[in-house]
Write a protein that holds these residues in place. Structure first.
Motif, PDB file in Angstrom:
ATOM      1  N   GLY A 184       9.422  -0.135  -7.065  1.00  0.00           N
ATOM      2  CA  GLY A 184      10.472  -0.069  -6.052  1.00  0.00           C
ATOM      3  C   GLY A 184      11.662  -0.916  -6.485  1.00  0.00           C
ATOM      4  O   GLY A 184      11.889  -1.065  -7.680  1.00  0.00           O
ATOM      5  N   PRO A 185      12.451  -1.456  -5.563  1.00  0.00           N
ATOM      6  CA  PRO A 185      12.083  -1.597  -4.148  1.00  0.00           C
ATOM      7  C   PRO A 185      12.185  -0.331  -3.319  1.00  0.00           C
ATOM      8  O   PRO A 185      11.765  -0.325  -2.173  1.00  0.00           O
ATOM      9  N   VAL A 186      12.727   0.766  -3.887  1.00  0.00           N
ATOM     10  CA  VAL A 186      12.915   1.981  -3.095  1.00  0.00           C
ATOM     11  C   VAL A 186      11.690   2.881  -3.208  1.00  0.00           C
ATOM     12  O   VAL A 186      11.227   3.203  -4.313  1.00  0.00           O
ATOM     13  N   PHE A 187      11.174   3.296  -2.045  1.00  0.00           N
ATOM     14  CA  PHE A 187      10.086   4.261  -1.947  1.00  0.00           C
ATOM     15  C   PHE A 187      10.493   5.323  -0.926  1.00  0.00           C
ATOM     16  O   PHE A 187      11.243   5.039   0.010  1.00  0.00           O
ATOM     17  N   THR A 188       9.988   6.525  -1.092  1.00  0.00           N
ATOM     18  CA  THR A 188      10.228   7.546  -0.074  1.00  0.00           C
ATOM     19  C   THR A 188       9.255   7.319   1.080  1.00  0.00           C
ATOM     20  O   THR A 188       8.209   6.678   0.933  1.00  0.00           O
ATOM     21  N   ASP A 193       0.836  -1.196   0.000  1.00  0.00           N
ATOM     22  CA  ASP A 193       0.000   0.000   0.000  1.00  0.00           C
ATOM     23  C   ASP A 193       0.875   1.252   0.000  1.00  0.00           C
ATOM     24  O   ASP A 193       1.822   1.358   0.782  1.00  0.00           O
ATOM     25  N   THR A 194       0.548   2.188  -0.899  1.00  0.00           N
ATOM     26  CA  THR A 194       1.210   3.487  -0.927  1.00  0.00           C
ATOM     27  C   THR A 194       0.140   4.572  -1.007  1.00  0.00           C
ATOM     28  O   THR A 194      -1.044   4.272  -1.165  1.00  0.00           O
ATOM     29  N   ARG A 232      -2.090   0.573  -4.547  1.00  0.00           N
ATOM     30  CA  ARG A 232      -1.243  -0.609  -4.500  1.00  0.00           C
ATOM     31  C   ARG A 232      -0.154  -0.516  -5.562  1.00  0.00           C
ATOM     32  O   ARG A 232      -0.412  -0.184  -6.716  1.00  0.00           O
ATOM     33  N   GLU A 233       1.076  -0.792  -5.152  1.00  0.00           N
ATOM     34  CA  GLU A 233       2.219  -0.734  -6.071  1.00  0.00           C
ATOM     35  C   GLU A 233       3.009  -2.034  -5.982  1.00  0.00           C
ATOM     36  O   GLU A 233       3.083  -2.659  -4.921  1.00  0.00           O
TER      37      GLU A 233
END
Length: 270
Positions: free
Chosen positions: A258-262, A246-247, A251-252
């Motif tokens: 990613g795997p990188v998200f802020t 969940d973002t 849904r992502e």
């Protein structure tokens, strides 16, 4: 390396595409701590193209085990690529039993990397087997003019990655469960970081509860945080939809978005 493969790498660089699944040579397998393995293989394309927090897929030789295992790259040396992982199931057990001279199928590099383009003090905050991608981040930052890499690692017991981090990071701080956790270290470091007047950016990978706590710590201090998520993956490139999270945008897929998200993307900055 064969001239045919070298030619493939040159063509891939010119055309901007990634080679498909291929067989590579294992050059070293080393136990760093009980059930913690460092595996090194030779692949020119990954070595030349991987960025911090990107991962590679390793495939089992057992035809009954169809799904690959994703591993964050921990270090690059020439055309050799190293991974560090824990033995937790039949796939990782198979890879841990490799010897130099064996072969394994790989695909990569995959995923969205950390953004290290700013000149800043980067706090590489890792827990347990989330630490390996941060070693590659320290290696990349070593050649980044105007930036510093400060490793902040939390372990259950053995400090298995400090030696590798010390090769690249400007500072290495680590702690185990008997002493505290990464937040303990961040609190100790924060006064000096705040006084030096430089921008501080957190790059983090590890257990989700740890990263949430780190993101909230960062948000309270106005520090940007990038988190590398450790979801279970099936394919690794957006087909199987097994790694969704969940973002704020919905849904992502971790392997694709990613795997990188802020911290803001994940809603962890509140």
């Amino acid at each position: 390396m064969s001239s045919a493969y070298s030619h493939t790498v040159e063509e891939a660089e010119e055309a901007g595409f990634m080679p498909t699944r291929r067989t590579v040579l294992v050059t070293q397998v080393k136990e760093l701590a009980p059930s913690v393995i460092r595996l090194t293989f030779r692949d020119e394309f990954i070595a030349n193209h991987v960025k911090p927090a990107q991962f590679v897929n390793l495939y089992s030789s057992n035809p009954m085990h169809l799904m690959p295992r994703p591993f964050g790259v921990s270090e690059v040396d020439g055309d050799e690529v190293s991974l560090i992982f824990a033995v937790v199931g039949y796939g990782t057990e198979e890879f841990s039993e490799f010897k130099a001279g064996d072969h394994v199928d790989v695909l990569g590099p995959l995923g969205k990397p950390f953004n290290t383009s700013k000149q800043a003090d980067y706090l590489l905050v890792g827990g347990g087997l989330g630490i390996p991608p941060l070693l590659e981040a320290a290696q990349a930052l070593q050649s980044a003019e105007g930036s510093r890499a400060i490793a902040v690692f939390g372990y259950r017991d053995e400090h298995f990655a400090d030696t590798y981090a010390a090769k690249y990071a400007d500072e290495v701080h680590s702690i185990d469960e008997s002493e505290g956790n990464v937040l303990t270290l961040l609190e100790r470091l924060w006064p000096s970081l705040r006084e030096n007047g430089r921008e501080t950016i957190i790059l983090s990978c590890g257990p989700t509860p740890m990263m949430k706590a780190v993101a909230q710590w960062a948000s309270k201090r106005g520090v940007d945080a990038q988190l590398s998520m450790e979801q279970r993956m099936g394919c690794g490139y957006g087909t199987c939809v097994a790694c969704t999270i969940d973002t704020r945008a919905g849904r992502e897929k971790v392997c694709e978005a990613g795997p990188v998200f802020t911290a803001h993307q994940l809603g962890w900055d509140e």
